[in-house]
Structure formats: structure tokens, C-alpha cells
Motif scaffolding. Structure first.
Motif, PDB file in Angstrom:
ATOM      1  N   SER B 194      83.472  58.888  28.936  1.00 58.90           N
ATOM      2  CA  SER B 194      82.605  59.235  27.810  1.00 58.90           C
ATOM      3  C   SER B 194      81.995  57.990  27.172  1.00 58.90           C
ATOM      4  O   SER B 194      80.854  58.017  26.707  1.00 58.90           O
ATOM      5  N   THR B 195      82.754  56.890  27.167  1.00 56.86           N
ATOM      6  CA  THR B 195      82.224  55.659  26.587  1.00 56.86           C
ATOM      7  C   THR B 195      80.939  55.239  27.307  1.00 56.86           C
ATOM      8  O   THR B 195      79.911  54.987  26.668  1.00 56.86           O
ATOM      9  N   GLY B 196      81.005  55.214  28.622  1.00 59.21           N
ATOM     10  CA  GLY B 196      79.838  54.827  29.404  1.00 59.21           C
ATOM     11  C   GLY B 196      78.682  55.805  29.237  1.00 59.21           C
ATOM     12  O   GLY B 196      77.525  55.409  29.081  1.00 59.21           O
ATOM     13  N   GLU B 197      79.008  57.082  29.226  1.00 57.68           N
ATOM     14  CA  GLU B 197      77.977  58.104  29.101  1.00 57.68           C
ATOM     15  C   GLU B 197      77.270  58.010  27.752  1.00 57.68           C
ATOM     16  O   GLU B 197      76.052  58.140  27.642  1.00 57.68           O
ATOM     17  N   ARG B 198      78.077  57.795  26.735  1.00 58.75           N
ATOM     18  CA  ARG B 198      77.489  57.734  25.393  1.00 58.75           C
ATOM     19  C   ARG B 198      76.652  56.467  25.240  1.00 58.75           C
ATOM     20  O   ARG B 198      75.580  56.491  24.622  1.00 58.75           O
ATOM     21  N   LEU B 199      77.113  55.410  25.834  1.00 61.22           N
ATOM     22  CA  LEU B 199      76.334  54.172  25.817  1.00 61.22           C
ATOM     23  C   LEU B 199      75.002  54.390  26.536  1.00 61.22           C
ATOM     24  O   LEU B 199      73.932  53.986  26.045  1.00 61.22           O
ATOM     25  N   ALA B 200      75.081  55.064  27.670  1.00 61.41           N
ATOM     26  CA  ALA B 200      73.851  55.327  28.434  1.00 61.41           C
ATOM     27  C   ALA B 200      72.867  56.145  27.603  1.00 61.41           C
ATOM     28  O   ALA B 200      71.657  55.852  27.572  1.00 61.41           O
ATOM     29  N   GLY B 201      73.389  57.165  26.921  1.00 62.19           N
ATOM     30  CA  GLY B 201      72.509  58.004  26.095  1.00 62.19           C
ATOM     31  C   GLY B 201      71.876  57.198  24.976  1.00 62.19           C
ATOM     32  O   GLY B 201      70.687  57.375  24.644  1.00 62.19           O
ATOM     33  N   TYR B 202      72.662  56.308  24.409  1.00 66.87           N
ATOM     34  CA  TYR B 202      72.172  55.416  23.345  1.00 66.87           C
ATOM     35  C   TYR B 202      71.035  54.542  23.869  1.00 66.87           C
ATOM     36  O   TYR B 202      69.957  54.457  23.269  1.00 66.87           O
ATOM     37  N   LEU B 203      71.264  53.956  25.052  1.00 62.24           N
ATOM     38  CA  LEU B 203      70.243  53.091  25.644  1.00 62.24           C
ATOM     39  C   LEU B 203      68.990  53.888  26.020  1.00 62.24           C
ATOM     40  O   LEU B 203      67.859  53.442  25.806  1.00 62.24           O
ATOM     41  N   ASP B 204      69.214  55.093  26.553  1.00 55.26           N
ATOM     42  CA  ASP B 204      68.088  55.972  26.879  1.00 55.26           C
ATOM     43  C   ASP B 204      67.192  56.157  25.667  1.00 55.26           C
ATOM     44  O   ASP B 204      65.960  56.059  25.749  1.00 55.26           O
ATOM     45  N   ALA B 205      67.829  56.432  24.539  1.00 55.69           N
ATOM     46  CA  ALA B 205      67.063  56.737  23.329  1.00 55.69           C
ATOM     47  C   ALA B 205      66.304  55.512  22.847  1.00 55.69           C
ATOM     48  O   ALA B 205      65.133  55.605  22.422  1.00 55.69           O
ATOM     49  N   LEU B 206      66.943  54.349  22.909  1.00 56.21           N
ATOM     50  CA  LEU B 206      66.246  53.130  22.488  1.00 56.21           C
ATOM     51  C   LEU B 206      65.002  52.938  23.337  1.00 56.21           C
ATOM     52  O   LEU B 206      63.886  52.737  22.831  1.00 56.21           O
ATOM     53  N   LYS B 207      65.208  53.046  24.645  1.00 55.79           N
ATOM     54  CA  LYS B 207      64.089  52.850  25.568  1.00 55.79           C
ATOM     55  C   LYS B 207      62.977  53.870  25.296  1.00 55.79           C
ATOM     56  O   LYS B 207      61.795  53.533  25.238  1.00 55.79           O
ATOM     57  N   ALA B 208      63.370  55.105  25.108  1.00 55.99           N
ATOM     58  CA  ALA B 208      62.384  56.165  24.892  1.00 55.99           C
ATOM     59  C   ALA B 208      61.545  55.892  23.651  1.00 55.99           C
ATOM     60  O   ALA B 208      60.429  56.400  23.509  1.00 55.99           O
TER      61      ALA B 208
END
Lengths: 338, 338
Positions: B194-208
Motif C-alpha cells: 500500500s505504501t508504494g501504491e499510495r506513493l504512486a497515486g500521489y505522484l500521478d496526481a502531481l504529474k496530472a
DNA sequence: AAATAGTTTGACAGCGTTGTCATTTGTTTG
DNA sequence: CAAACAAATGACAACGCTGTCAAACTATTT
């Protein structure tokens, strides 16, 4: 594949009955034989088949933990404590949450007992303090141990007592020593004996310090955050407001803390707040909560151990019932420091 | 006293085998016969003897819940969800807390499987995400269902997926929409997917949203209050400090809140904080925490249902593995409101 | 050395179900 | 209407252990 008692018997050169005797620690087996059998057991990594055991012996090797308590921390600690004891005695644990307010409670419990063939139960408040429940269980013949609020005394069933009264006395004394002489009491549900015990301890302490108790400072409520918020709001409306609150548990205390912030009161400067139970979150509030810590996991193990002793006892009428008692310990944190 | 299958057979005027068929929903019994038997069963309030059943059938009617997770709320919800499903299918639940960091973990699990004759397991993170564990179980032949972090995909074992990535995306998006463009990320343990997944979602949003991510805004940590406090303290020392924190769960968020108060920062004015999981205490902090709510109890029931389906399936190599997915839902509260 | 009592062991029948396979009953077909 | 087949039911032996009681030892006494 999996070894049976037969394999062990053959390997040890004895009958299966003798193996059975060794496994169950039955008396009347020569040490030499015991050794042979244990050796065979280890060599084959033999594990008795519980189903066969309980079918043949009409016993169950399962204890139940019946509870109705919304406090997850408490329940988990209880479970883990009971599990520790179970592991030691090769029992299994069946958990059974119920709704103590359900009209159907007794029937539900009866059904559960019938179905799940538990040989004993561990009960916690409020169920452990409801006579309907304990009467029904006694009638049914199921053995059980209760964790209840109160002082050590001889009852007809084994109990673990929690001396809430003394602990509450200590908390109140602590508040008084901090200079407070107007202290409010935020109650939990009355079905929990702990509410009454803690109130008694609170009153004891007031009396011991020659402080008057006032009815309007004793708030009815329940063991919940919301109840703390609600009573906290009511508190500030009082003329001649108390400067300290003794909340019946940490959730209430946390709610009171929340209400204080809502009203712009500083804790502990404007209002000191003490809780009870030492839930993990009592260390995570701001400020951290003064509270009374009870070693829930140890209490649970003790309760389970008492149960196992009781299960081994023959079902005689007259016998000594073992009990034990715990006294929650005062833990002073920032919420009551001057 | 207690009715056996024999009593039912006599009363219904059929053989015990037929009663057995009806009880186990086996095909090939005339409706008329079924009715007669069910009537007899109800009249006698017959309850099959589980010990006899599992002995004769070499099955167990017990599922296990193996976990290593310090979060009491999560565990209790999981337990209760699994219990609901168990009740429906007439199974019993065995709980088995373990230490996932123990060197002896695999042996301990093997022992437990041997002793307790469970027919299936429910696994939660981090155990469900450890290949040593799943490999061992597959080898042993024990069926199991896993709750894991990730998107729906076909794996060789039944899974309940939690779409943490999307939920984390939504939380971060929410923070951005509140006007924050410097957002810190407080991690949990890396063993938890979950740590990695949540980090990925966070990064996705920044990029978006065309925001840069900065390495010094991503803090390593663990799923605990203390970790939140620690990283919160580090945060304020940064020049060009982030104005918002996305904490990997509510405990970290609560710790961050605590640290903010320590430093005299107002939440949300000086620092917005969002958590994850919707633990009850996320509603009891001041201010209340914005978070992502996952329906733990439902997830648990689903997982158990998948397990029961899986248990019924013959042990073929090629078969469709059923999965399902949940997406935690954004819950906006005061800790991120302008 | 035989008789007695006490201690240790084993043979065997359950415990209440399910699995296997034979038997009965019902249904279809030529 | 019998033959052929399918569907429904039953008889009986497991399953792995414990309880009961009888048998086989051992030690003690006469």
C-alpha cells in the motif's frame, strides 16, 4: 502421510491406548514407557486429531470469548491474552461478538453453545455483569470465567476482579492534589459496573479530602467520544464551572478534550481532564491524557488460566473458587499537569 | 438429550445417509424427502456434530485468519466481516496473530496448519504480500484468499484488491484543489504494498497537475503515530516548507497533527493534513482528519466469500480465479479545509 | 513357593458422521 | 408390458481417538 496414533503405537511398541494415556498425561504409566512414546511422537511429528479426540471423548478443546464492547483495543488485547493461555493448554479460541442489548441475546447464546461445542467461556463487561446471562450459563452447565469490576470477594463462579474503585480514588486524589476542588465526573453506561465503581472511588476521594460532591457535577453518559463531547459542552454552561473532569474512560476524555477546544478552553490550564483505561490513543491526543492503566492482556491470560483450572475440576457443588484481582495504575500525563 | 442424526432419520422415516445428504445439500434427493427431513431437523432442533463431521469427512469447517497488524480497528473489522460470512456458511473462525518479522514465521505457520486443521486462510497485508508466505501455502496445498493493495488483475490465487493508487490520487488531487502546490508524502513501511501504491497515486496526481515532485518531500517512515510525529518535526525544518501533508494512514496523520501543535502550527491554516483508512479516531482528533475510507468489514466478508467459493472448487490446475476490488473513498474533513 | 494386592498395559467397543457401493424405486422406450 | 436405464435411497464400513474393563505383569506378604 500424516501420522496417526496407530503409527506412534507401532513405533513405540505399545498399544494405542497407552499412547493415548501418555498424550493426555494420564497417571499409571511407567516412566520408561512414557519416554518410548514421547520419542515416537517426536520422531513422527505426531499431532493428535482434535476431531477424533472430541468425538471420542465428548470434550471439545475449544473455549469461547463472548463480548459486546465497541472498544477495539480492549477486545484485541483480551483476545491476544486469551490466545496466549490457549496456546499453552492446547486449546482453540472461538470469538463470538454479540449485542448485549438484543432481546434475543439469551437464545443467541444458547444456539451458539449448542453449535460450537465450546467447553468454557470468558466473559467481559457488560455481559459478565448481567445476571440473566450468568444465570442462563449456570443452568446450561457451561463453565465460565468473568472479568468484572469490583473488589476481590468470594462468588460461586471464578472471576477476575478489577479494582476500579481504588484506581478512581487515586485519579481523583491526583486531581485534588493539583489544586482542583471542583471536579466533574463523566459517567459511562450504568450497565457497566465499572461506572458505579469509578463513581464510588471518585466520591470516596472527595470525602477523604473534605470536598463536597455536587449532583450537577456528575454527568450521565456512555463510554463514547460523542458522550464526552456532549457533556463537555454542557459543562461550560455551568456557572461556577468545575476546573477538572474525571472521565470514566479515555474515549469520553478524548471527547471532552474535543469539546474544550470547541469552547476555546485550554487543557490543562482552563480545564484538567483525566481518563481511564490507557487506550493507545490516550497518548496520541493533545495534550496526552492522564489515565489509569489496566494490563488488559495479562488480565485476559489470567482469566483464561482460571477457566482452564475450572474446567479440570470435577463438577462438585462444594469447592474453592479461585479468583484474582487487578488494580489499574495511575499514569500522569499532560492533560492534568499544572 | 441432544439429538443425533439417528433421531432425525427415525423421525423422518428415512436412513441416516439421506439425512446426511439433505444436511449437506447433496444432489439427488427428492423434494418430498427433503421436506420431511427438514421438518424433523427443525422439530428436534438438530445440530450436526462438527467433530464427527470432520472426522468422517476429513474436512474441517474452520477457516483461519492470520494477521500481523498493530491496528486494532482494522483487525476487529476484518474479524467481524469474516465472522459474518462464516456464520452464513456454518464455518468457524480461528484467529492467529503472528509476527511477520520473525525468522521462524514459516515454521510457525506450518505448525499452526498442522495442528489446527483449518481448511482455508484469509491473509491481510503485510503477510498477504510476502511471497515466502504465499509460496509456502501453495506448496502445502492450503487454500487461501489474500487482501492486497493493487489494481484488479488475474493472479493464480483469489484476491481482494484495494485500489490504493486511485484513492491516493484523489486525496492528492483534493489537496491540490485546495490550493496547495507543495505537498509532502509521509510513507508507511515499504513491506506494505500500500505504501508504494499510495506513493504512486500521489505522484500521478502531481504529474496530472503539472506539479514537480521533490525527493525531500517524500519521507520514509512507518504506519505509526510516532513516525508521524518524527517526520512532522523534520518537515518544519525544511526551507520552503510544504503546506500540506499526505500521510499514508491516519495514525501517521495523527502524529503529524501532534507535531504541528508542538511546533505551534495551525492545522489546516499553516499545514493541511490528510490521512488514509478512516480509523474511528480520525473523527476524534482536532481538527478531524480528511482521509480515504475503506469498508474494511465488507472487504473481509468478500474475502471470506471468495475463500468459501474456492474451497468448494475441485483442486484442478486450470480454472477461473475470482477476484474483486474496492476503491477507498475520499472523506473531506476539517484538517484540509481552507 | 503360593497367595494376595497393586500397578501397568491392552483388546475392543463405541463416539456421530460421511464415503462407497449395492439395492430399490421410478421412468422411459421399443 | 417387459426391458433398460436413471434416479433415489439405504447398509455398512470407515474416520482416529477415548472409555471400560479384563489381562498381564510386579511387588509384597505368608
Amino acid at each position: 502421510m500424516k501420522a496417526t496414533i496407530n503409527d506412534v503405537a507401532k513405533l513405540a511398541g505399545v498399544s494405542i491406548k497407552t499412547v493415548s494415556r501418555v498424550i493426555n498425561n494420564e497417571p499409571g504409566v511407567r516412566q520408561n514407557t512414557i519416554d518410548k512414546v514421547t520419542a515416537a511422537v517426536t520422531e513422527l511429528n505426531y499431532q493428535p486429531n482434535q476431531s477424533a479426540r472430541s468425538l471420542a471423548g465428548n470434550k471439545s478443546y475449544v473455549v469461547g470469548f463472548v463480548y459486546d464492547n465497541p472498544n477495539a483495543y480492549y477486545i484485541i488485547d483480551m483476545q491476544h491474552g486469551i490466545l496466549d493461555a490457549c496456546k499453552k493448554h492446547h486449546f482453540e479460541l472461538l470469538i463470538h461478538p454479540v449485542d448485549s442489548k438484543s432481546d434475543n441475546l439469551l437464545n443467541e447464546l444458547k444456539d451458539m453453545l449448542r453449535q460450537s461445542r465450546v467447553s468454557g467461556l470468558v466473559l467481559t463487561p457488560p455481559l459478565s455483569e448481567m445476571t440473566e446471562v450468568t444465570d442462563m450459563l449456570t443452568e446450561t452447565g457451561v463453565k465460565f470465567v468473568r472479568v468484572i469490576s469490583g473488589k476481590n470477594q468470594t462468588l460461586s463462579t471464578p472471576c477476575v476482579f478489577i479494582d476500579d474503585r481504588t484506581a478512581a480514588f487515586n485519579i481523583t486524589k491526583h486531581l485534588i492534589e493539583q489544586g482542583h476542588n471542583k471536579i466533574a465526573f463523566f459517567s459511562g453506561e450504568e450497565v457497566h459496573h465499572s461506572t458505579g465503581e469509578r463513581l464510588a472511588g471518585y466520591l470516596d476521594a472527595l470525602k477523604a479530602h473534605n470536598l463536597d460532591s455536587r449532583d450537577e457535577w456528575i454527568f450521565a453518559g456512555e463510554y463514547s467520544f460523542e458522550s464526552g463531547v456532549e457533556n463537555g459542552k454542557k459543562l461550560v454552561e455551568l456557572t461556577d464551572r468545575p476546573t477538572a473532569v474525571f472521565a470514566c474512560n479515555d474515549e469520553i476524555a478524548a471527547g471532552t478534550l474535543f469539546a474544550a477546544r470547541l469552547q476555546g478552553l485550554d487543557v490543562p490550564a482552563d480545564l484538567a481532564i483525566a481518563g481511564f483505561e490507557d487506550n493507545p490513543f490516550s497518548r496520541q491526543t493533545w495534550p496526552k491524557l492522564t489515565t489509569a492503566a489496566q494490563p488488559t492482556k495479562t488480565i485476559a491470560s489470567q482469566a483464561a488460566e482460571l477457566l482452564f483450572k475450572h474446567l479440570r475440576l470435577p463438577a462438585k457443588k462444594e469447592q474453592v473458587i479461585e479468583n484474582c484481582m487487578f488494580e489499574p495504575e495511575l499514569v500522569v500525563r499532560e492533560s492534568t499537569k499544572p
